[in-house]
Structures are given as structure tokens and as C-alpha cells.
Design an enzyme around this catalytic site. Structure first.
Site, short mmCIF file in Angstrom:
data_model
loop_
_atom_site.label_atom_id
_atom_site.label_comp_id
_atom_site.label_asym_id
_atom_site.label_seq_id
_atom_site.Cartn_x
_atom_site.Cartn_y
_atom_site.Cartn_z
N ARG A 104 -40.42 -116.04 17.33
CA ARG A 104 -39.37 -117.03 17.64
C ARG A 104 -39.62 -118.24 16.75
O ARG A 104 -40.66 -118.90 16.87
CB ARG A 104 -39.43 -117.43 19.11
N HIS A 131 -29.85 -114.44 17.92
CA HIS A 131 -30.69 -114.06 19.07
C HIS A 131 -30.39 -112.60 19.43
O HIS A 131 -29.82 -112.30 20.48
CB HIS A 131 -30.39 -115.00 20.24
N GLN A 134 -31.37 -111.00 22.92
CA GLN A 134 -30.54 -111.42 24.05
C GLN A 134 -29.24 -110.62 24.07
O GLN A 134 -28.74 -110.21 25.13
CB GLN A 134 -30.22 -112.91 23.96
N ASP A 227 -23.48 -121.01 26.81
CA ASP A 227 -24.88 -121.26 26.48
C ASP A 227 -25.09 -122.76 26.58
O ASP A 227 -24.11 -123.53 26.58
CB ASP A 227 -25.17 -120.73 25.05
N CYS A 267 -27.42 -116.97 28.90
CA CYS A 267 -28.75 -116.44 28.57
C CYS A 267 -29.88 -117.22 29.22
O CYS A 267 -31.02 -116.75 29.23
CB CYS A 267 -28.93 -116.39 27.05
N ARG A 295 -33.60 -108.19 29.42
CA ARG A 295 -34.36 -108.51 28.20
C ARG A 295 -35.53 -107.52 28.05
O ARG A 295 -35.78 -107.01 26.96
CB ARG A 295 -34.91 -109.95 28.28
#
Ligand SMILES: NC(=O)NCCC[C@H](N)C(=O)O
Length: 315
Positions: A104, A131, A134, A227, A267, A295
Site C-alpha cells: 500500500r 484499489h 477492494q 467513498d 469501502c 476483502r
């Protein structure tokens, strides 16, 4: 050739479907009694976090253990990749210790360098641009709820220029979905992201478009996604963002314009009363806890799939 998951279109439509099907099988068989344990040995998977994490670290660590592997968390503040030593040198070191690398970080170019130099599969666990993990979890969640992906309309409202907006465009189009992004001026996804999604849509029957008017964007949608308005690294812009994005809040009223059985996705982490209403995220149309659980299943499928590809290329 070693395969990686650095951005959503690193998986072709057929490969995305294959990974999602594997994720569903893994969810039904979490300890690998039928699907096996492709990281047995145990093989080590390095997980580097240059940004905050809760879901990503916990789901990867649990998933790696369930696959028979050894999760190795690396604190990005201590490793200082790109500061204390180059991405290239870190990649060559970690490639000698780990079977896969999960990272990440901010710049997509750093992930590209890690993939180029490590010699092992690299997984983007969130960058400024994408991402993909996700999205696989989200697509698995939608499949569970709706029984299909192709032909469904998914509307993303809010900060369309962030990793989630981009990933929705690319991964949604890859799945044959109709992706609509509704953002205020200055917060739209880059034109090249929309163009790439449209190009993929030509192949899959999906589509991608921007719609400034948020009510029109949500009208009849099967899935509505939002988000946070302040992504990690954007904290300095908080005030301007909260103001600009306020008309794009996912309220219960706005959700009422979506299709009858529409689901709301986020998310996490979520800011109730900002980008999403508390009564919506905590209500019956919300699937956010399934997304969080998925996930683990989706990432297990990615790691298993990449390990298999790696074995194929080695033999
Ligand atoms: N569930 C997660 O992994 N959280 C993702 C946060 C996405 C948000 N756009 C961010 O970059 O901060």
C-alpha cells in the site's frame, strides 16, 4: 512472465471472472480443505504499508494464514522505501525473502518498479490511483446479492478522482457493468480513465460515463457506491473537499432514486453525515460489512491465482 495485480486491468475479463469464481469457492471452504493451500510451506507474503490500514492488513494477514502461508507485515515508516534505499533495491531484497509482495503506497510508479525488480508477484493494496483488491471484494459482494455483474448499472458518487473512482471505472467495465461516475467539477476521474473503461466496455458489453447531475446519475442504478471525501494523503484539503463534495452526499433520499433492490456500498472507513447518511450505511440496503469480509476471500483468490501463474511461468 510473472503476473501482478497493480491496476484493475491487469486482469482480463476472463481472468477477473476466474478470480471471482475462485474467491466464491474459497469463501465456502475457508481453510482450503477442498481448494487446497497454495501458500503452504509456509511461503512468506510481505505486506508493506506506507499508509494507514485496518481492513487491508487484517484481511491479508488472515487470508495468507488460511492459505497456509506466513504473513510478514512491514511498517513503511521504518522501511522508508524510496528514501533510505531505492524501490529497486528493496524489491530485489524482498524478492529473495517472499513469494509475493503486497504494498500500500502512494505512487503507482513505485508499484511498477517493485514489480519490475522483485521477480515475484506484486499486489497493489491501494495506491493513489487504484484499489483493485477492494474492487474484487465489491464485485464478489454484488455477485452474491444480484447473481450477476454484466449488465448491471453501478453509480459512484462523490470524489471520482480518487483510487476508488478509477478502480470502479476499470473493474466495473471489465465485468461488463455500466459504470456512471457523478462528481462536482474538479473531482471527476481523469479523461484517460474514462476512455480506458470505455475501451474495455466495447469488449465486454459494459460502458462508462460521467454524469454531473447526481440524481440523474443514481436514477435506476442497481448499485450505488461512495467513498470518503478525504482520501489518505489529502487531509490538507479537507475543508475545500467537504464543501465541494457536500451536494454529492449519498443520502437516503438520493438512494431512493436508485432501482427497487439497489444496494449501497462503501469501502470504509466511512464518515456518517458526510459522504453517507448513518441510516443508510447502517440500514438494510447497505452491504458494507460483506464488502469488508469479502476483502479476505477476494485477496486469497488473487494470491492463489498469482501463485499458480508464477508456477506456470517457472515450469
Ligand atoms: N477499505 C479500504 O481499504 N479503504 C480504502 C480507502 C480509500 C480512500 N479513497 C483512500 O484512499 O483513503
Amino acid at each position: 512472465m510473472t503476473r501482478h495485480l497493480l491496476r484493475d486491468d491487469d486482469l482480463s475479463p476472463a481472468e477477473q471472472a476466474e478470480v471471482l469464481a475462485l474467491a466464491a469457492r474459497m469463501k465456502a471452504d475457508p481453510f482450503g480443505e477442498v481448494v487446497g493451500k497454495p501458500l503452504a510451506g509456509p511461503r512468506t507474503v510481505a505486506m508493506i504499508f506506507d499508509k494507514p490500514t485496518l481492513r487491508t492488513q487484517s484481511s491479508f494477514a488472515a487470508g495468507i494464514a488460511e492459505l497456509g502461508g506466513n504473513p510478514l507485515p512491514i511498517n513503511g515508516d521504518l522501511a522508508q522505501i524510496g528514501v533510505r534505499e531505492s524501490v529497486e533495491d528493496v524489491a530485489r531484497v524482498l524478492g529473495r525473502q517472499a513469494a509475493q509482495i503486497v504494498w500500500r503506497t502512494n505512487d503507482q510508479s513505485k508499484l511498477d518498479a517493485m514489480a519490475q525488480w522483485s521477480g515475484v508477484p506484486v499486489i497493489n493494496a491501494l495506491s493513489d490511483d487504484f484499489h483493485p483488491c477492494q474492487l474484487l471484494a465489491d464485485l464478489l459482494t454484488i455477485t452474491e446479492r444480484k447473481g450477476r455483474l454484466a449488465g448491471l448499472t453501478a453509480t459512484f458518487v462523490g470524489d471520482g478522482a480518487c483510487n476508488m473512482g478509477n478502480s470502479w471505472l476499470i473493474a466495473g467495465a471489465t465485468a461488463g457493468m455500466h459504470v456512471v461516475v457523478s462528481s462536482p467539477q474538479g473531482y471527476e476521474p481523469a479523461a484517460e480513465m474514462v476512455a480506458r473503461a470505455q475501451q474495455i466496455g466495447e469488449q465486454t458489453g459494459g460502458s462508462a460515463r460521467l454524469e454531473r447531475e447526481v440524481g440523474a446519475a443514481v436514477d435506476g442504478a442497481d448499485v450505488v457506491i461512495t467513498d470518503t471525501w478525504v482520501s489518505m494523503g489529502k487531509e490538507g484539503e479537507s475543508q475545500a473537499r467537504l464543501q465541494a463534495l457536500a451536494p454529492y452526499a449519498l443520502t437516503s433520499d438520493l438512494m431512493g432514486k436508485a432501482g427497487a433492490d439497489a444496494i449501497a456500498m462503501h469501502c470504509l472507513p466511512a464518515y456518517r453525515g458526510k459522504e453517507i447518511d448513518a441510516e443508510l450505511i447502517d440500514g438494510p440496503d447497505s452491504v458494507v460489512w460483506d464488502e469488508a469480509e469479502n476483502r479476505r476471500h477476494a485477496q486469497k483468490a488473487v494470491m492463489a491465482w498469482l501463485q499458480e501463474q508464477d508456477g506456470r511461468s517457472a515450469s
